[in-house]
Design a protein around this motif. Sequence first.
Motif, PDB file in Angstrom:
ATOM      1  N   THR A  59       0.812  -1.213   0.000  1.00  0.00           N
ATOM      2  CA  THR A  59       0.000   0.000   0.000  1.00  0.00           C
ATOM      3  C   THR A  59       0.845   1.262   0.000  1.00  0.00           C
ATOM      4  N   THR A  68      -3.997   2.912  -2.447  1.00  0.00           N
ATOM      5  CA  THR A  68      -4.278   1.639  -3.100  1.00  0.00           C
ATOM      6  C   THR A  68      -3.679   0.520  -2.262  1.00  0.00           C
ATOM      7  N   THR A 122      -2.627  -3.391  -2.896  1.00  0.00           N
ATOM      8  CA  THR A 122      -2.430  -4.286  -4.028  1.00  0.00           C
ATOM      9  C   THR A 122      -2.054  -5.683  -3.556  1.00  0.00           C
ATOM     10  N   ALA A 132      -6.455  -5.081  -7.012  1.00  0.00           N
ATOM     11  CA  ALA A 132      -6.230  -3.900  -6.178  1.00  0.00           C
ATOM     12  C   ALA A 132      -7.525  -3.420  -5.532  1.00  0.00           C
ATOM     13  N   GLU A 152      -9.028   0.233  -4.203  1.00  0.00           N
ATOM     14  CA  GLU A 152      -8.862   1.686  -4.179  1.00  0.00           C
ATOM     15  C   GLU A 152      -9.574   2.215  -2.942  1.00  0.00           C
TER      16      GLU A 152
END
Length: 136
Positions: free
Chosen positions: A41, A52, A54, A59, A61
């Motif tokens: 992140t 984000t 990941t 991912a 948001e």
Amino acid sequence: MTADTPEIRTVAVERDLPFAPEKIWRALTQPHLIEEWLMKTDFRPSVGEAFTFTAQWGAVEGKVLAIEPERSISYSWNAMGLESVVTWILTPTAGGTRLRMEQTGFRPSQDQAYHGAAAGWPRFFDGLERVLAGLD
């Protein structure tokens, strides 16, 4: 709730942890620690900040919605059609901290996401506890 309002579901996990709120707060808000128990992140604990998370599967948001340092933090969690809000609440106890996480916003049509979150968050909590045990 009115008949034309869909039911929104929430996943909640709560644990009593033998750690001070300050220590847990660090693990919830510092990117290098978040990466150890949740996902990679660019998270910054400031209201309005976008970030984000990941992972190999994709991912998430997000945007920080509210912060009360060492007491609570809320952020949006948007991934694969799911628009939800994650809120962490830290309550000091005699033995440490009661940590509660709620992820709300699961629509009835998002059964897979709901059940995935219900199964995944307890595992994330396990990882968080391991990180906390290794912090000074």
